[in-house]
Design a protein around this motif. Structure first.
Motif, PDB file in Angstrom:
ATOM      1  N   ASP A  18       0.839  -1.199   0.000  1.00  0.00           N
ATOM      2  CA  ASP A  18       0.000   0.000   0.000  1.00  0.00           C
ATOM      3  C   ASP A  18       0.868   1.240   0.000  1.00  0.00           C
ATOM      4  N   LEU A  19       0.464   2.198  -0.810  1.00  0.00           N
ATOM      5  CA  LEU A  19       1.051   3.537  -0.771  1.00  0.00           C
ATOM      6  C   LEU A  19      -0.071   4.505  -0.420  1.00  0.00           C
ATOM      7  N   ALA A  20      -0.803   4.954  -1.415  1.00  0.00           N
ATOM      8  CA  ALA A  20      -1.848   5.943  -1.185  1.00  0.00           C
ATOM      9  C   ALA A  20      -3.253   5.349  -1.227  1.00  0.00           C
ATOM     10  N   GLY A  21      -3.373   4.069  -1.499  1.00  0.00           N
ATOM     11  CA  GLY A  21      -4.698   3.466  -1.590  1.00  0.00           C
ATOM     12  C   GLY A  21      -4.978   2.559  -0.416  1.00  0.00           C
ATOM     13  N   GLY A  22      -5.812   1.584  -0.669  1.00  0.00           N
ATOM     14  CA  GLY A  22      -6.144   0.614   0.371  1.00  0.00           C
ATOM     15  C   GLY A  22      -7.185   1.140   1.319  1.00  0.00           C
ATOM     16  N   SER A  23      -7.389   0.397   2.380  1.00  0.00           N
ATOM     17  CA  SER A  23      -8.378   0.744   3.394  1.00  0.00           C
ATOM     18  C   SER A  23      -7.652   0.913   4.718  1.00  0.00           C
ATOM     19  N   HIS A  24      -7.649   2.127   5.233  1.00  0.00           N
ATOM     20  CA  HIS A  24      -6.901   2.457   6.441  1.00  0.00           C
ATOM     21  C   HIS A  24      -7.764   3.296   7.370  1.00  0.00           C
ATOM     22  N   GLU A  25      -7.203   3.636   8.513  1.00  0.00           N
ATOM     23  CA  GLU A  25      -7.888   4.524   9.448  1.00  0.00           C
ATOM     24  C   GLU A  25      -8.195   5.850   8.734  1.00  0.00           C
ATOM     25  N   PRO A  26      -9.261   6.543   9.145  1.00  0.00           N
ATOM     26  CA  PRO A  26      -9.654   7.782   8.455  1.00  0.00           C
ATOM     27  C   PRO A  26      -8.539   8.821   8.333  1.00  0.00           C
TER      28      PRO A  26
END
Length: 87
Positions: A18-26
């Motif tokens: 992951d760099l700028a995508g994916g599913s992360h904390e808000p």
């Protein structure tokens, strides 16, 4: 972040997941483009059993990362997360 990642890549082959995508904390720094996650170092899965993970985390800090997570931190048993200051 890219400078640090390139310097680390001089010594280690990372599989960046992951760099700028994916599913992360808000408020994740991934969404600002200043973080990366890697789950493999030199073809070996990141875990407490892979001695290279600590050195990669040290290099992240050396090259300016201020948020470094990996094995031993909740949710990071099998990957390294390195994030640089918010722009």
């Amino acid at each position: 972040m890219l400078y640090g990642l390139l310097r680390i890549a001089d010594k280690y082959r990372l599989r960046v997941t992951d760099l700028a995508g994916g599913s992360h904390e808000p408020n994740s720094r991934h969404y600002l483009g200043v973080a990366f996650d890697a789950d493999t170092i030199n073809g070996v899965r990141v875990s407490k059993n892979n001695p290279s993970y600590a050195e990669v985390m040290r290099l992240c800090r050396l090259y300016g990362a201020t948020e470094i997570l990996g094995p031993g931190k909740a949710g990071h048993s099998y990957h390294i997360h390195c994030a640089w200051p918010k722009p």
